[in-house]
Design a protein around this motif. Sequence first.
Motif, PDB file in Angstrom:
ATOM      1  N   ALA A 132       0.822  -1.211   0.000  1.00  0.00           N
ATOM      2  CA  ALA A 132       0.000   0.000   0.000  1.00  0.00           C
ATOM      3  C   ALA A 132       0.856   1.261   0.000  1.00  0.00           C
ATOM      4  CB  ALA A 132      -0.929  -0.002   1.208  1.00  0.00           C
ATOM      5  N   ALA A 133       1.937   1.249   0.777  1.00  0.00           N
ATOM      6  CA  ALA A 133       2.817   2.419   0.856  1.00  0.00           C
ATOM      7  C   ALA A 133       3.486   2.705  -0.482  1.00  0.00           C
ATOM      8  CB  ALA A 133       3.872   2.192   1.935  1.00  0.00           C
ATOM      9  N   ILE A 134       3.769   1.653  -1.233  1.00  0.00           N
ATOM     10  CA  ILE A 134       4.446   1.807  -2.523  1.00  0.00           C
ATOM     11  C   ILE A 134       3.469   2.212  -3.632  1.00  0.00           C
ATOM     12  CG2 ILE A 134       5.740   0.605  -4.324  1.00  0.00           C
ATOM     13  CD1 ILE A 134       6.916  -1.176  -2.111  1.00  0.00           C
ATOM     14  N   ILE A 135       2.310   1.557  -3.657  1.00  0.00           N
ATOM     15  CA  ILE A 135       1.389   1.727  -4.779  1.00  0.00           C
ATOM     16  C   ILE A 135       0.366   2.836  -4.566  1.00  0.00           C
ATOM     17  CG2 ILE A 135      -0.428   0.584  -6.138  1.00  0.00           C
ATOM     18  CD1 ILE A 135       1.049  -2.030  -5.746  1.00  0.00           C
ATOM     19  N   GLU A 136      -0.199   2.921  -3.355  1.00  0.00           N
ATOM     20  CA  GLU A 136      -1.371   3.782  -3.144  1.00  0.00           C
ATOM     21  C   GLU A 136      -1.095   5.079  -2.382  1.00  0.00           C
ATOM     22  OE1 GLU A 136      -4.602   0.093  -2.990  1.00  0.00           O
ATOM     23  OE2 GLU A 136      -3.983   1.096  -1.150  1.00  0.00           O
ATOM     24  N   GLU A 137      -0.052   5.147  -1.592  1.00  0.00           N
ATOM     25  CA  GLU A 137       0.244   6.323  -0.782  1.00  0.00           C
ATOM     26  C   GLU A 137      -0.987   6.773   0.021  1.00  0.00           C
ATOM     27  OE1 GLU A 137       1.827   9.349  -3.258  1.00  0.00           O
ATOM     28  OE2 GLU A 137       3.597   8.197  -3.855  1.00  0.00           O
ATOM     29  N   PRO A 138      -1.453   5.931   0.935  1.00  0.00           N
ATOM     30  CA  PRO A 138      -2.673   6.257   1.702  1.00  0.00           C
ATOM     31  C   PRO A 138      -2.465   7.438   2.633  1.00  0.00           C
ATOM     32  CG  PRO A 138      -1.576   4.340   2.630  1.00  0.00           C
ATOM     33  CD  PRO A 138      -0.848   4.659   1.355  1.00  0.00           C
ATOM     34  N   SER A 139      -3.571   8.137   2.944  1.00  0.00           N
ATOM     35  CA  SER A 139      -3.517   9.291   3.840  1.00  0.00           C
ATOM     36  C   SER A 139      -4.347   9.033   5.094  1.00  0.00           C
ATOM     37  CB  SER A 139      -4.048  10.538   3.126  1.00  0.00           C
ATOM     38  OG  SER A 139      -5.423  10.383   2.819  1.00  0.00           O
ATOM     39  N   PHE A 140      -4.059   9.788   6.138  1.00  0.00           N
ATOM     40  CA  PHE A 140      -4.789   9.647   7.396  1.00  0.00           C
ATOM     41  C   PHE A 140      -6.264  10.007   7.218  1.00  0.00           C
ATOM     42  CE2 PHE A 140      -6.296  11.463  11.460  1.00  0.00           C
ATOM     43  CZ  PHE A 140      -6.117  10.344  12.274  1.00  0.00           C
ATOM     44  N   SER A 141      -6.531  10.995   6.376  1.00  0.00           N
ATOM     45  CA  SER A 141      -7.918  11.415   6.148  1.00  0.00           C
ATOM     46  C   SER A 141      -8.738  10.299   5.508  1.00  0.00           C
ATOM     47  CB  SER A 141      -7.949  12.657   5.257  1.00  0.00           C
ATOM     48  OG  SER A 141      -7.351  12.392   3.993  1.00  0.00           O
ATOM     49  N   GLN A 142      -8.133   9.505   4.644  1.00  0.00           N
ATOM     50  CA  GLN A 142      -8.836   8.380   4.027  1.00  0.00           C
ATOM     51  C   GLN A 142      -9.260   7.361   5.084  1.00  0.00           C
ATOM     52  OE1 GLN A 142      -5.889   7.089   1.159  1.00  0.00           O
ATOM     53  NE2 GLN A 142      -6.974   8.064  -0.545  1.00  0.00           N
ATOM     54  N   PHE A 143      -8.344   7.064   5.993  1.00  0.00           N
ATOM     55  CA  PHE A 143      -8.654   6.099   7.055  1.00  0.00           C
ATOM     56  C   PHE A 143      -9.752   6.626   7.977  1.00  0.00           C
ATOM     57  CE2 PHE A 143      -4.357   4.510   6.012  1.00  0.00           C
ATOM     58  CZ  PHE A 143      -4.665   3.173   5.825  1.00  0.00           C
ATOM     59  N   MET A 144      -9.730   7.920   8.251  1.00  0.00           N
ATOM     60  CA  MET A 144     -10.737   8.502   9.138  1.00  0.00           C
ATOM     61  C   MET A 144     -12.125   8.461   8.496  1.00  0.00           C
ATOM     62  SD  MET A 144      -9.360   9.118  11.958  1.00  0.00           S
ATOM     63  CE  MET A 144     -10.743   9.978  12.693  1.00  0.00           C
ATOM     64  N   LEU A 145     -12.191   8.657   7.183  1.00  0.00           N
ATOM     65  CA  LEU A 145     -13.473   8.660   6.485  1.00  0.00           C
ATOM     66  C   LEU A 145     -14.151   7.288   6.508  1.00  0.00           C
ATOM     67  CD1 LEU A 145     -12.691  10.896   3.360  1.00  0.00           C
ATOM     68  CD2 LEU A 145     -14.304  11.412   5.207  1.00  0.00           C
ATOM     69  N   CYS A 146     -13.327   6.243   6.502  1.00  0.00           N
ATOM     70  CA  CYS A 146     -13.911   4.893   6.497  1.00  0.00           C
ATOM     71  C   CYS A 146     -13.524   4.104   7.745  1.00  0.00           C
ATOM     72  CB  CYS A 146     -13.502   4.137   5.235  1.00  0.00           C
ATOM     73  SG  CYS A 146     -11.733   3.920   5.019  1.00  0.00           S
ATOM     74  N   ALA A 147     -13.271   4.806   8.862  1.00  0.00           N
ATOM     75  CA  ALA A 147     -12.871   4.154  10.107  1.00  0.00           C
ATOM     76  C   ALA A 147     -13.880   3.108  10.578  1.00  0.00           C
ATOM     77  CB  ALA A 147     -12.627   5.194  11.196  1.00  0.00           C
ATOM     78  N   PRO A 148     -15.197   3.404  10.593  1.00  0.00           N
ATOM     79  CA  PRO A 148     -16.154   2.371  11.019  1.00  0.00           C
ATOM     80  C   PRO A 148     -16.117   1.131  10.131  1.00  0.00           C
ATOM     81  CG  PRO A 148     -17.190   4.539  10.986  1.00  0.00           C
ATOM     82  CD  PRO A 148     -15.874   4.677  10.306  1.00  0.00           C
ATOM     83  N   ASN A 149     -15.927   1.339   8.833  1.00  0.00           N
ATOM     84  CA  ASN A 149     -15.852   0.213   7.890  1.00  0.00           C
ATOM     85  C   ASN A 149     -14.659  -0.678   8.190  1.00  0.00           C
ATOM     86  OD1 ASN A 149     -16.978   2.764   6.722  1.00  0.00           O
ATOM     87  ND2 ASN A 149     -17.657   1.393   5.105  1.00  0.00           N
ATOM     88  N   VAL A 150     -13.511  -0.034   8.434  1.00  0.00           N
ATOM     89  CA  VAL A 150     -12.287  -0.788   8.713  1.00  0.00           C
ATOM     90  C   VAL A 150     -12.403  -1.526  10.039  1.00  0.00           C
ATOM     91  CG1 VAL A 150      -9.811  -0.591   9.148  1.00  0.00           C
ATOM     92  CG2 VAL A 150     -10.861   0.783   7.348  1.00  0.00           C
ATOM     93  N   LEU A 151     -12.962  -0.864  11.056  1.00  0.00           N
ATOM     94  CA  LEU A 151     -13.093  -1.483  12.375  1.00  0.00           C
ATOM     95  C   LEU A 151     -14.012  -2.702  12.329  1.00  0.00           C
ATOM     96  CD1 LEU A 151     -13.325   1.688  14.659  1.00  0.00           C
ATOM     97  CD2 LEU A 151     -11.477   0.001  14.609  1.00  0.00           C
ATOM     98  N   TYR A 152     -15.136  -2.571  11.646  1.00  0.00           N
ATOM     99  CA  TYR A 152     -16.081  -3.699  11.564  1.00  0.00           C
ATOM    100  C   TYR A 152     -15.470  -4.847  10.770  1.00  0.00           C
ATOM    101  CZ  TYR A 152     -20.408  -6.296  10.822  1.00  0.00           C
ATOM    102  OH  TYR A 152     -21.370  -7.286  10.804  1.00  0.00           O
ATOM    103  N   ALA A 153     -14.947  -4.530   9.596  1.00  0.00           N
ATOM    104  CA  ALA A 153     -14.383  -5.573   8.741  1.00  0.00           C
ATOM    105  C   ALA A 153     -13.136  -6.201   9.355  1.00  0.00           C
ATOM    106  CB  ALA A 153     -14.044  -4.996   7.367  1.00  0.00           C
ATOM    107  N   GLY A 154     -12.413  -5.420  10.181  1.00  0.00           N
ATOM    108  CA  GLY A 154     -11.204  -5.948  10.800  1.00  0.00           C
ATOM    109  C   GLY A 154     -11.480  -6.748  12.057  1.00  0.00           C
TER     110      GLY A 154
END
Length: 305
Positions: A213-235
């Motif tokens: 992900a770090a190499i291909i997508e360069e994720p940002s903190f704002s992206q994680f915050m926008l879908c935090a409930p999704n990540v928490l449930y799925a994780g």
Amino acid sequence: MYSKKKVLISNLMLTLAAAIWGSCFIFQKTAANVIGPFSFMAARYSIGALTMIPLILFIGHQRKETLAAEGITDFSYGKAYFKKLLVAAPLCSIANVAGNTLVQMGLAYTAASKAGFLNSIYIIFVPIVGYLVFRQKSSRFIFAGIILAVIGLYNLCLTETLTFEKGDVIILSSTIFFALHIQLISKYVREVVGMHFTFVEFVFAGILLSIVAAIIEEPSFSQFMLCAPNVLYAGALGVGVCYALQVTAQKYTDPTVASLLMSLEAVFSAIFGVLFLNESFTARELTGIFFIVAAIIIAQLPSKE
């Protein structure tokens, strides 16, 4: 042979896992428009690993108490155990990561309810992979199941121009990796503690996906915050709880029965997709679903042998 009670409880555990996995398609679908698939899956597996820590500590405590009651003071597992764990778990992790990442990619281009049924095709490949990789004999009903599955896919996925949509092809390709994952778990889980196996699998997956992900997508903190409930449930539920249920339950049930029960994920994904995402099926797609469900059931019928 295991007792009927253990088998029943194991089957119920797998059914519960299927229900949670089916609901995860909703959260994965909505997150697919916000964050990249590798970033989402890296966070999902990392949370899943963290979820496992209390369970592992609890099991370790129970084991020590049991051994102490028997007068055993050496609680170590031994080098051979950890060697087996560190070889088998990453191998399963690669198959699992490949399958789940392809599903997350495909959800950006197809409906969550439809994706659930496409993903259930992996059950057809479980006996095929078992024969090709592990030389397990397959039921003769598998060929009838394949024919029905092809008919179902034709009705469910093909457009008016007789072509598969991009998301359909991506999700279908994931099924081979899920079939391999089930066979690998059945091969190794009886040799190690299920929770240990799952934890190492998740940690390896989280590290591997984070690097990609770090190499291909360069994720940002704002992206994680926008879908935090999704990540928490799925994780926490979709990874931590569900795979713990799967690995534990597969000790006491046949791999083909396990794959049949877990394929109920497709039914649950359709129900949740219709209820929460306002998705629907055409008459042709419903015909395809009928054939796919029939293929899943027939492919798992036991042969006379």
